[in-house]
Design a protein around this motif. Structure first.
Motif, mmCIF file in Angstrom:
data_model
loop_
_atom_site.group_PDB
_atom_site.id
_atom_site.type_symbol
_atom_site.label_atom_id
_atom_site.label_comp_id
_atom_site.label_asym_id
_atom_site.label_seq_id
_atom_site.Cartn_x
_atom_site.Cartn_y
_atom_site.Cartn_z
ATOM 1 N N PRO A 183 -150.525 -19.640 44.410
ATOM 2 C CA PRO A 183 -151.456 -19.548 45.546
ATOM 3 C C PRO A 183 -151.026 -20.460 46.685
ATOM 4 C CG PRO A 183 -152.650 -19.764 43.480
ATOM 5 C CD PRO A 183 -151.207 -20.016 43.164
ATOM 6 N N GLY A 184 -150.971 -19.909 47.870
ATOM 7 C CA GLY A 184 -150.633 -20.680 49.055
ATOM 8 C C GLY A 184 -151.734 -20.525 50.082
ATOM 9 N N ASN A 185 -151.714 -21.417 51.061
ATOM 10 C CA ASN A 185 -152.717 -21.308 52.111
ATOM 11 C C ASN A 185 -152.506 -20.062 52.953
ATOM 12 O OD1 ASN A 185 -152.272 -24.066 51.235
ATOM 13 N ND2 ASN A 185 -153.815 -24.666 52.739
ATOM 14 N N TRP A 186 -151.244 -19.616 53.004
ATOM 15 C CA TRP A 186 -150.903 -18.515 53.899
ATOM 16 C C TRP A 186 -149.912 -17.558 53.247
ATOM 17 C CZ3 TRP A 186 -153.962 -18.706 58.035
ATOM 18 C CH2 TRP A 186 -154.487 -19.962 58.404
ATOM 19 N N LEU A 187 -150.095 -16.274 53.504
ATOM 20 C CA LEU A 187 -149.107 -15.257 53.143
ATOM 21 C C LEU A 187 -148.724 -14.529 54.415
ATOM 22 C CD1 LEU A 187 -147.576 -13.555 50.919
ATOM 23 C CD2 LEU A 187 -149.503 -11.951 51.095
ATOM 24 N N ILE A 188 -147.444 -14.622 54.768
ATOM 25 C CA ILE A 188 -146.912 -13.861 55.902
ATOM 26 C C ILE A 188 -146.176 -12.683 55.306
ATOM 27 C CG2 ILE A 188 -145.358 -13.883 57.887
ATOM 28 C CD1 ILE A 188 -146.665 -17.157 56.507
ATOM 29 N N LYS A 189 -146.590 -11.473 55.615
ATOM 30 C CA LYS A 189 -146.024 -10.306 54.944
ATOM 31 C C LYS A 189 -145.598 -9.240 55.942
ATOM 32 C CE LYS A 189 -150.053 -7.338 53.984
ATOM 33 N NZ LYS A 189 -149.374 -6.038 54.238
ATOM 34 N N GLN A 190 -144.669 -8.413 55.482
ATOM 35 C CA GLN A 190 -144.195 -7.291 56.283
ATOM 36 C C GLN A 190 -143.642 -6.226 55.349
ATOM 37 O OE1 GLN A 190 -140.890 -8.019 59.093
ATOM 38 N NE2 GLN A 190 -142.032 -6.810 60.580
ATOM 39 N N ASP A 191 -144.050 -4.986 55.558
ATOM 40 C CA ASP A 191 -143.564 -3.878 54.746
ATOM 41 C C ASP A 191 -142.388 -3.199 55.432
ATOM 42 O OD1 ASP A 191 -145.388 -4.175 52.693
ATOM 43 O OD2 ASP A 191 -146.882 -2.893 53.646
ATOM 44 N N ILE A 192 -141.311 -3.010 54.684
ATOM 45 C CA ILE A 192 -140.175 -2.207 55.122
ATOM 46 C C ILE A 192 -140.376 -0.808 54.562
ATOM 47 C CG2 ILE A 192 -137.678 -1.883 54.882
ATOM 48 C CD1 ILE A 192 -137.435 -4.955 54.829
ATOM 49 N N ILE A 193 -140.257 0.185 55.399
ATOM 50 C CA ILE A 193 -140.565 1.554 54.992
ATOM 51 C C ILE A 193 -139.351 2.461 55.200
ATOM 52 C CG2 ILE A 193 -143.045 1.324 55.379
ATOM 53 C CD1 ILE A 193 -142.694 2.599 58.112
ATOM 54 N N GLY A 194 -139.329 3.555 54.438
ATOM 55 C CA GLY A 194 -138.219 4.499 54.518
ATOM 56 C C GLY A 194 -137.669 4.824 53.147
ATOM 57 N N GLY A 195 -136.392 5.142 53.073
ATOM 58 C CA GLY A 195 -135.778 5.574 51.823
ATOM 59 C C GLY A 195 -135.674 4.497 50.765
ATOM 60 N N ALA A 196 -135.700 3.228 51.161
ATOM 61 C CA ALA A 196 -135.646 2.102 50.224
ATOM 62 C C ALA A 196 -136.729 1.107 50.605
ATOM 63 C CB ALA A 196 -134.266 1.445 50.231
ATOM 64 N N PRO A 258 -145.593 -3.858 61.444
ATOM 65 C CA PRO A 258 -145.834 -5.191 62.016
ATOM 66 C C PRO A 258 -146.147 -6.208 60.926
ATOM 67 C CG PRO A 258 -147.036 -3.509 63.232
ATOM 68 C CD PRO A 258 -146.512 -2.851 61.993
ATOM 69 N N GLN A 259 -145.828 -7.475 61.213
ATOM 70 C CA GLN A 259 -146.149 -8.542 60.281
ATOM 71 C C GLN A 259 -147.668 -8.733 60.206
ATOM 72 O OE1 GLN A 259 -144.383 -8.694 63.266
ATOM 73 N NE2 GLN A 259 -143.462 -10.746 63.304
ATOM 74 N N GLN A 260 -148.110 -9.273 59.084
ATOM 75 C CA GLN A 260 -149.509 -9.647 58.932
ATOM 76 C C GLN A 260 -149.600 -11.023 58.293
ATOM 77 O OE1 GLN A 260 -150.922 -6.186 56.622
ATOM 78 N NE2 GLN A 260 -152.355 -5.827 58.297
ATOM 79 N N ILE A 261 -150.668 -11.733 58.601
ATOM 80 C CA ILE A 261 -150.922 -13.034 57.986
ATOM 81 C C ILE A 261 -152.233 -12.946 57.219
ATOM 82 C CG2 ILE A 261 -151.433 -15.466 58.379
ATOM 83 C CD1 ILE A 261 -149.678 -15.409 60.792
ATOM 84 N N VAL A 262 -152.205 -13.384 55.956
ATOM 85 C CA VAL A 262 -153.398 -13.400 55.125
ATOM 86 C C VAL A 262 -153.638 -14.839 54.685
ATOM 87 C CG1 VAL A 262 -154.551 -12.396 53.131
ATOM 88 C CG2 VAL A 262 -152.743 -11.110 54.291
ATOM 89 N N GLU A 263 -154.852 -15.325 54.952
ATOM 90 C CA GLU A 263 -155.187 -16.694 54.584
ATOM 91 C C GLU A 263 -155.719 -16.751 53.155
ATOM 92 O OE1 GLU A 263 -157.663 -20.500 56.406
ATOM 93 O OE2 GLU A 263 -157.824 -18.513 57.350
ATOM 94 N N ASN A 264 -155.297 -17.777 52.409
ATOM 95 C CA ASN A 264 -155.726 -17.964 51.010
ATOM 96 C C ASN A 264 -155.529 -16.693 50.186
ATOM 97 O OD1 ASN A 264 -156.603 -20.646 51.531
ATOM 98 N ND2 ASN A 264 -158.504 -19.850 52.395
ATOM 99 N N ALA A 265 -154.326 -16.171 50.234
ATOM 100 C CA ALA A 265 -154.039 -14.860 49.663
ATOM 101 C C ALA A 265 -153.822 -14.909 48.155
ATOM 102 C CB ALA A 265 -152.805 -14.260 50.324
ATOM 103 N N THR A 266 -154.226 -13.850 47.495
ATOM 104 C CA THR A 266 -153.836 -13.587 46.119
ATOM 105 C C THR A 266 -153.001 -12.316 46.140
ATOM 106 O OG1 THR A 266 -155.851 -12.289 45.692
ATOM 107 C CG2 THR A 266 -155.915 -14.647 45.177
ATOM 108 N N VAL A 267 -151.926 -12.301 45.369
ATOM 109 C CA VAL A 267 -151.003 -11.165 45.368
ATOM 110 C C VAL A 267 -150.773 -10.728 43.932
ATOM 111 C CG1 VAL A 267 -148.759 -10.287 46.124
ATOM 112 C CG2 VAL A 267 -149.853 -12.161 47.378
ATOM 113 N N ALA A 268 -150.898 -9.424 43.672
ATOM 114 C CA ALA A 268 -150.653 -8.877 42.340
ATOM 115 C C ALA A 268 -149.873 -7.582 42.473
ATOM 116 C CB ALA A 268 -151.978 -8.627 41.618
ATOM 117 N N GLY A 269 -149.120 -7.236 41.422
ATOM 118 C CA GLY A 269 -148.332 -6.007 41.422
ATOM 119 C C GLY A 269 -146.972 -6.234 40.806
#
Length: 305
Positions: A183-196, A258-269
């Motif tokens: 767990p971090g205070n911040w999650l900076i994320k970005q999805d790459i889309i297309g064939g891979a 586009p990038q997104q910022i999520v505060e106090n993020a939980t990530v699963a998958g």
């Protein structure tokens, strides 16, 4: 970068303490000079030319010397002369450890040989790693998992290069054995889309976010404001943009959201995580080649950049 890996090897084997490693790496920073600085000092290039090369590196995955030659600022012979200044960075670590009497030179040499044997490195691989070949170093980092190497090796190798180029040349990468994002205070994320497709994210606390943001923005930032968030987001966007150029050169066309910022993020998958250890703190690089499997939760909600 090899000094950081070998230094942690010595630490993990109990040959030096964490304090001794930090001291030795700090010493190395005083003697390790960046390529562009050496080029100016030698009279081969002007400061303006160095800045132009650095700007080009924000657009393509090429070494400083390659771009400088293409622009006509350096000859191949001059590049070789400058490389010779950087090739023996592991000797700076040895010098620091010996000068401070943390190890003898014989102990350091024996540990180098043990490192080579334990990692089953050929002479060629060992020489490449010692001389700063990031691709070979990342290959070794993922050698025990061919599937992850195939999925993430190219991305991780480029990420290591861009961390060194733009943020911290003392960076150290470590594959996380945990199945959960720390767990971090911040999650900076970005999805790459297309064939891979690829989910990409940086999970960080306040301190490390401010460190990365200050380096990238080239000014001292002391609070988590819009500028600090934008700086780290832009670093991820810049890195992913260069990755898209590389993938296009290899025959795979991709785009990115586009990038997104999520505060106090939980990530699963279905996640692959790498601890990115900088001079001033640690963050996690979080990847997944199955972005649809990723679930992100946050008490504060999602903020688009």
């Amino acid at each position: 970068m090899f000094s950081q890996y070998f230094g942690h090897y010595l630490l993990n084997r109990g040959l030096i303490t964490r304090e001794q490693l930090a001291d030795a790496l700090e010493f190395q920073k005083t003697v390790h000079v960046k390529f562009g600085v050496i080029a100016v000092d030698e009279g081969f290039m002007t400061t303006a030319q160095v800045e132009e090369v650095h700007e080009k590196q924000r657009q393509m995955d090429k070494r400083f010397g390659e771009i400088a030659v293409e622009l006509g600022y350096l000859t191949e012979a001059q590049v070789e002369a400058l490389i010779s200044h950087q090739k023996q960075s592991h000797l700076y670590l040895a010098q620091a450890l010996v000068d401070r009497e943390y190890m003898t030179i014989d102990e350091f040499g024996a540990a180098l040989n043990d490192y080579k044997k334990e990692n089953s490195l050929s002479d060629e691989q060992f020489e490449a790693i010692r001389n700063g070949n990031i691709d070979t170093l990342v290959e070794q980092l993922l050698v025990s998992d061919e599937e992850k190497a195939a999925k993430y090796g190219k991305y991780l190798s480029l990420f290591a290069k861009n961390m060194i180029r733009f943020i911290d040349d003392q960076v150290y990468l470590e594959v996380s054995e945990s199945n959960n994002v720390v767990p971090g205070n911040w999650l900076i994320k970005q999805d790459i889309i297309g064939g891979a497709p690829l989910f990409t994210g940086l999970s960080t606390n306040d301190e490390t976010l401010l460190y990365v943001a200050s380096i990238y923005a080239e000014e001292e930032l002391t609070e988590i404001d819009a500028l600090a968030k934008d700086a780290v987001s832009e670093f991820l966007n810049l890195h992913n943009g260069i990755y898209l150029v590389n993938m296009s050169n290899w025959g795979t066309e991709l785009n990115m959201n586009p990038q997104q910022i999520v505060e106090n993020a939980t990530v699963a998958g279905e996640l692959f995580q790498v601890n990115v250890i900088t001079s001033k703190g640690t963050f996690q690089l979080v990847l997944s080649d199955n972005p649809t499997s990723i679930e992100i939760g946050s008490a504060a909600g999602t903020q688009a950049v």
